[in-house]
Design an enzyme around this catalytic site. Structure first.
Site, PDB file in Angstrom:
ATOM      1  N   ASP A 526     -13.134  46.626   4.758  1.00 51.74           N
ATOM      2  CA  ASP A 526     -12.554  47.242   5.958  1.00 51.74           C
ATOM      3  C   ASP A 526     -11.861  46.147   6.768  1.00 51.74           C
ATOM      4  O   ASP A 526     -12.470  45.131   7.115  1.00 51.74           O
ATOM      5  CB  ASP A 526     -13.643  47.901   6.803  1.00 51.74           C
ATOM      6  CG  ASP A 526     -13.060  48.668   7.973  1.00 51.74           C
ATOM      7  OD1 ASP A 526     -12.901  49.890   7.854  1.00 51.74           O
ATOM      8  OD2 ASP A 526     -12.769  48.047   9.004  1.00 51.74           O
ATOM      9  N   ILE A 527     -10.566  46.344   7.047  1.00 49.59           N
ATOM     10  CA  ILE A 527      -9.824  45.373   7.855  1.00 49.59           C
ATOM     11  C   ILE A 527     -10.339  45.436   9.295  1.00 49.59           C
ATOM     12  O   ILE A 527     -10.361  46.507   9.900  1.00 49.59           O
ATOM     13  CB  ILE A 527      -8.313  45.653   7.802  1.00 49.59           C
ATOM     14  CG1 ILE A 527      -7.808  45.592   6.353  1.00 49.59           C
ATOM     15  CG2 ILE A 527      -7.544  44.645   8.658  1.00 49.59           C
ATOM     16  CD1 ILE A 527      -6.379  46.016   6.195  1.00 49.59           C
ATOM     17  N   ASN A 534      -2.360  47.633  15.349  1.00 53.82           N
ATOM     18  CA  ASN A 534      -1.327  48.651  15.599  1.00 53.82           C
ATOM     19  C   ASN A 534      -0.935  48.691  17.072  1.00 53.82           C
ATOM     20  O   ASN A 534       0.247  48.806  17.415  1.00 53.82           O
ATOM     21  CB  ASN A 534      -1.828  50.027  15.161  1.00 53.82           C
ATOM     22  CG  ASN A 534      -1.727  50.237  13.677  1.00 53.82           C
ATOM     23  OD1 ASN A 534      -0.873  49.649  13.014  1.00 53.82           O
ATOM     24  ND2 ASN A 534      -2.604  51.067  13.129  1.00 53.82           N
ATOM     25  N   HIS A 539       2.954  49.915  14.693  1.00 56.90           N
ATOM     26  CA  HIS A 539       2.546  50.486  13.412  1.00 56.90           C
ATOM     27  C   HIS A 539       3.262  49.837  12.238  1.00 56.90           C
ATOM     28  O   HIS A 539       2.716  49.784  11.128  1.00 56.90           O
ATOM     29  CB  HIS A 539       2.792  51.995  13.416  1.00 56.90           C
ATOM     30  CG  HIS A 539       1.845  52.743  14.310  1.00 56.90           C
ATOM     31  ND1 HIS A 539       0.620  53.191  13.897  1.00 56.90           N
ATOM     32  CD2 HIS A 539       1.943  53.079  15.619  1.00 56.90           C
ATOM     33  CE1 HIS A 539       0.003  53.785  14.884  1.00 56.90           C
ATOM     34  NE2 HIS A 539       0.789  53.742  15.948  1.00 56.90           N
ATOM     35  N   ASP A 543       1.497  48.446   8.876  1.00 60.50           N
ATOM     36  CA  ASP A 543       1.889  48.720   7.492  1.00 60.50           C
ATOM     37  C   ASP A 543       2.068  47.421   6.712  1.00 60.50           C
ATOM     38  O   ASP A 543       1.690  47.328   5.538  1.00 60.50           O
ATOM     39  CB  ASP A 543       3.192  49.526   7.468  1.00 60.50           C
ATOM     40  CG  ASP A 543       2.987  50.956   7.928  1.00 60.50           C
ATOM     41  OD1 ASP A 543       1.822  51.384   8.013  1.00 60.50           O
ATOM     42  OD2 ASP A 543       3.980  51.644   8.214  1.00 60.50           O
ATOM     43  N   ARG A 558      -8.745  41.120 -11.891  1.00 62.50           N
ATOM     44  CA  ARG A 558      -8.218  41.248 -13.239  1.00 62.50           C
ATOM     45  C   ARG A 558      -7.598  42.625 -13.437  1.00 62.50           C
ATOM     46  O   ARG A 558      -7.792  43.537 -12.639  1.00 62.50           O
ATOM     47  CB  ARG A 558      -9.348  41.033 -14.252  1.00 62.50           C
ATOM     48  CG  ARG A 558     -10.018  39.665 -14.136  1.00 62.50           C
ATOM     49  CD  ARG A 558     -11.300  39.627 -14.945  1.00 62.50           C
ATOM     50  NE  ARG A 558     -12.234  40.666 -14.501  1.00 62.50           N
ATOM     51  CZ  ARG A 558     -13.464  40.815 -14.996  1.00 62.50           C
ATOM     52  NH1 ARG A 558     -13.894  39.997 -15.943  1.00 62.50           N
ATOM     53  NH2 ARG A 558     -14.246  41.767 -14.550  1.00 62.50           N
ATOM     54  N   GLU A 569      -7.607  51.863   6.707  1.00 61.95           N
ATOM     55  CA  GLU A 569      -7.627  50.414   6.514  1.00 61.95           C
ATOM     56  C   GLU A 569      -8.734  49.982   5.564  1.00 61.95           C
ATOM     57  O   GLU A 569      -9.132  48.824   5.561  1.00 61.95           O
ATOM     58  CB  GLU A 569      -7.791  49.709   7.865  1.00 61.95           C
ATOM     59  CG  GLU A 569      -9.104  49.957   8.572  1.00 61.95           C
ATOM     60  CD  GLU A 569      -9.109  51.168   9.489  1.00 61.95           C
ATOM     61  OE1 GLU A 569      -9.892  51.201  10.441  1.00 61.95           O
ATOM     62  OE2 GLU A 569      -8.313  52.098   9.235  1.00 61.95           O
ATOM     63  N   ARG A 589     -14.462  34.686  -2.060  1.00 61.39           N
ATOM     64  CA  ARG A 589     -13.028  34.477  -2.286  1.00 61.39           C
ATOM     65  C   ARG A 589     -12.200  35.516  -1.538  1.00 61.39           C
ATOM     66  O   ARG A 589     -11.158  35.204  -0.948  1.00 61.39           O
ATOM     67  CB  ARG A 589     -12.735  34.543  -3.781  1.00 61.39           C
ATOM     68  CG  ARG A 589     -11.278  34.239  -4.117  1.00 61.39           C
ATOM     69  CD  ARG A 589     -11.036  34.369  -5.591  1.00 61.39           C
ATOM     70  NE  ARG A 589      -9.633  34.129  -5.925  1.00 61.39           N
ATOM     71  CZ  ARG A 589      -9.072  34.420  -7.086  1.00 61.39           C
ATOM     72  NH1 ARG A 589      -9.808  34.965  -8.048  1.00 61.39           N
ATOM     73  NH2 ARG A 589      -7.798  34.180  -7.303  1.00 61.39           N
TER      74      ARG A 589
END
Length: 693
Positions: A526-527, A534, A539, A543, A558, A569, A589
């Site tokens: 989750d960002i 935003n 917005h 994006d 992979r 998000e 990572r």
């Protein structure tokens, strides 16, 4: 309740309530205005002029006295002639009233009357009136996607505008601007609001210009252009003062409260809400008064004055119920609940918010109900009620999943409809070719009877036509197969990021799950603070962040790993490998990759992410879970990462559970189970973040 800085549903509800009281939607006007008659007003009879004047009076009062207005319109309908301009305007007003009041039976009855309007010249106006009332109905119920679709079918076509009723066109432009604003399509919202302002100038009534400028101010606010919003609000106030009326001034000052809500100095906002309250009381309109009290309550809620916020919301609630203004009732209940939670009356406040959410769910406004759960979780988290916050978070997750599934279903239906239309067009083309071939055969037979000498030529011609048709049919079938495959791929890809969507996930999970049990490592990402991105950069920047995050995820994984845009998000990853050490390494990572700023034009947007992960079957007992239960568990630990400060990854290494029931019991008290050693969690911190510019 008017806080654009908080969740969209709260801002949306407040704005819809403004529209319900605004002149441009038939809800307020100047006291001396007698309605907007058609151009040939001077040639009308006295009875017709009286009707238009009465329409003007009803349009002025509108939603403020909704039940009386509807009854009066029903009485007036008998005085209008079928297929007349008066009947058309009356039905358009009734339809919009029905939409505001969530009165589906009346809405459908009005639509039946407008369908197949007998006069061809007025049919475009009737169709636009239907589209407008249907769009409003969906907007009031919280279904913005359907609202956009309803008006998009009309699209306010330029070539038809000269034929349209000015009143119907003007109201449609305002509704279109409102829906586009709430949907985040801000360029279109601004464009349509400006068109409404220009048209109001030609109609020569100051109150119409004031209402259109009010809508323009809201669109600017949603676009984060606060100076322009305040300038438009000032122009709206100046226009309203040319011919003021209490309800019009109430809507103007309500919008000013929104436009100045982001100012560090709360003076303008405070004054605006006080003025809105004053005009609502002057108008004697309980609906307007309830709205002002609810908005003022939100103002105090944002400033942390929970006592005053609770007092105002408690005053708004009985007024809203008496007026049967459900959207304002939900606002008041929601604000009351949040204020009580802020005052440490957590159980009582949570009950009020849940009641507000239930009202939204009963009306089918699922997206707004989902946001209600989300905001409840945030307040419970602040109050230290972690159990309630996690429960609210899961309720939000379940409901937003349902909304997303419904959106996916609609997308698939739209794709299938497009495919079917293309297939039918191809079939018609083939049928026409077949008819052409038959005509050639008949012609060949006629020639054979008339002139035997041309038999060989006719046979050759027929053979050539048959061969040509056969080759064309083969090419057409190949094109149809290619189109079908292309449509299938499009329906399984997220159009913004190019990642798999939930439809593709549903197909792919069958290969990843063995006998119904998931095998591999699941990550849910989750960002952090995406709404803030935003709000601060727009917005388009949001994006750009989503596109770049998708690119980084693909680069870190992979080809046989599944990456899905899970919704908004959030991103889901399933890696076939289930080694615990590999899972933690990949999580670390991903944290590093997602802590790098995203370049959007000249701006470097700082980002970070919260991650939950777990490997299945679950150690140490080899517990096998279905994919839905596995994702629920990962969702819980991802929420823990957010609750513990964000920019972190939490993973489940093992759980002392032999079946799903035992695991569910541990998941409900995950922190406690972790401390007791019944669940093994790994916590990974992300890198230090750059300060936001």
């Amino acid at each position: 309740m008017n806080r654009p800085s908080l969740s969209q549903p709260r801002a949306r509800r407040s704005h819809v309530a403004i529209l319900l009281l605004a002149a441009g939607l038939g809800l307020s006007a100047c006291q001396r205005d007698t309605g907007t008659p058609p151009p040939a007003f001077a040639t009308q009879s006295e009875a017709q002029q009286a009707l238009w004047q009465e329409f003007g009076r009803i349009e002025r009062e509108g939603r403020a006295r909704a039940r009386e207005s509807e009854q009066r319109l029903q009485e007036l309908q008998a005085r209008t002639q079928p297929a007349s301009a008066e009947r058309l305007e009356l039905l358009a007003l009734r339809g919009q009233m029905a939409a505001y009041n969530r009165d589906r039976p009346t809405l459908e009855a009005v639509q039946r009357d407008l369908n197949h309007w007998p006069l061809p010249a007025a049919q475009p106006s009737a169709e636009l009136a239907i589209a407008t009332m249907r769009a409003l109905d969906h907007q009031v119920r919280g279904d913005l996607r359907e609202a956009v679709t309803a008006l998009a079918m009309q699209a306010l076509k330029t070539q038809q505008q000269q034929q349209l009723s000015p009143q119907i066109l003007w109201r449609a432009r305002l509704v279109w601007a409102s829906i586009k604003s709430d949907s985040g399509m801000l360029d279109e919202a601004l464009s349509m609001a400006l068109e409404a302002v220009k048209q109001a100038d030609t109609m020569g009534q100051p109150w119409r210009r004031a209402v259109a400028l009010n809508e323009l101010s809201y669109a600017y606010t949603r676009a984060q252009q606060h100076e322009q919003a305040q300038r438009a609000s000032a122009e709206a106030l100046a226009a309203a003062k040319e011919d003021p009326a209490p309800l019009l001034m109430h809507s103007i000052f309500t919008m000013r409260g929104i436009a100045y809500a982001q100012d560090a100095d709360p003076t303008h906002t405070q004054r605006a809400w006080e003025q809105a309250l004053q005009y609502a009381r002057e108008a004697g309109a309980d609906g307007a008064l309830a709205l002002s009290l609810a908005n003022y309550s939100d103002h105090h809620l944002r400033r942390g004055d929970y006592e005053r916020a609770l007092e105002l919301a408690s005053q708004a609630l009985p007024l809203a119920r008496r007026e049967q203004a459900l959207s304002i009732e939900v606002l008041a209940l929601h604000n009351m609940g949040l204020a009580k939670i802020g005052l440490k009356r957590v159980a009582e406040g949570a009950r009020d918010v849940r009641q507000a959410i239930t009202l939204d769910e009963q009306q089918g406004a699922l997206s707004y109900a989902a946001e209600g759960w989300r905001e409840l979780g945030q307040y419970l988290e602040k109050a230290g009620d972690w159990g309630g916050a996690i429960e609210a978070h899961h309720a939000y997750r379940r409901l937003i999943d349902q909304v997303l599934r419904e959106d996916t279903r609609k997308t698939v239906l739209e794709t299938q409809t497009s495919y079917e239309a293309e297939r039918r067009a191809k079939e018609i083309e083939l049928l026409n070719r077949d008819n052409s071939l038959k005509a050639e055969r008949i012609r060949a037979q006629d020639l054979e009877l008339k002139l035997w000498a041309t038999l060989a030529g006719c046979v050759l011609l027929s053979a050539a036509l048959l061969g040509l048709s056969y080759r064309r049919i083969r090419r057409t079938n190949a094109a149809l197969a290619s189109s079908n495959e292309s449509l299938k791929l499009q329906s399984e890809r997220d159009p913004l990021t190019g990642l798999s969507n939930r439809r593709h996930f549903q197909a792919a999970i069958k290969q990843l799950a063995d006998a119904g049990g998931l095998s591999g490592t699941v990550y849910l990402i989750d960002i952090d603070h995406f709404k803030r991105i935003n709000d601060q950069w727009g917005h388009a920047a949001g994006d750009s962040v989503l596109i770049e995050v998708a690119r980084r995820l693909r680069s870190a994984l992979r080809e046989d790993d599944l990456v899905v845009r899970w919704g908004g998000e959030e991103f889901l990853i399933i890696v076939p490998s289930r080694a615990a050490e590999n899972a933690s390494t990949l999580a670390q990572r991903l944290l590093r990759l997602l802590a790098l700023p995203v370049q959007h034009g000249a701006v470097a947007v700082p980002i970070s992410a919260s991650i939950g992960f777990a490997s299945f079957p679950m150690a140490p007992h080899g517990l096998v879970l279905g994919w839905e239960r596995a994702i629920d568990l990962v969702d819980t630990v991802m929420y823990m990462a957010k609750a513990h400060g964000r920019n972190k990854a939490y993973g489940v290494e093992h759980a002392d559970a032999r079946n799903e029931q035992e695991l569910d019991s541990l998941a409900r008290q995950l922190e406690q189970a972790w401390q007791q050693g019944r669940v093994g969690l790994v916590a990974i911190n992300g890198p230090a973040l750059e300060a936001a510019p």
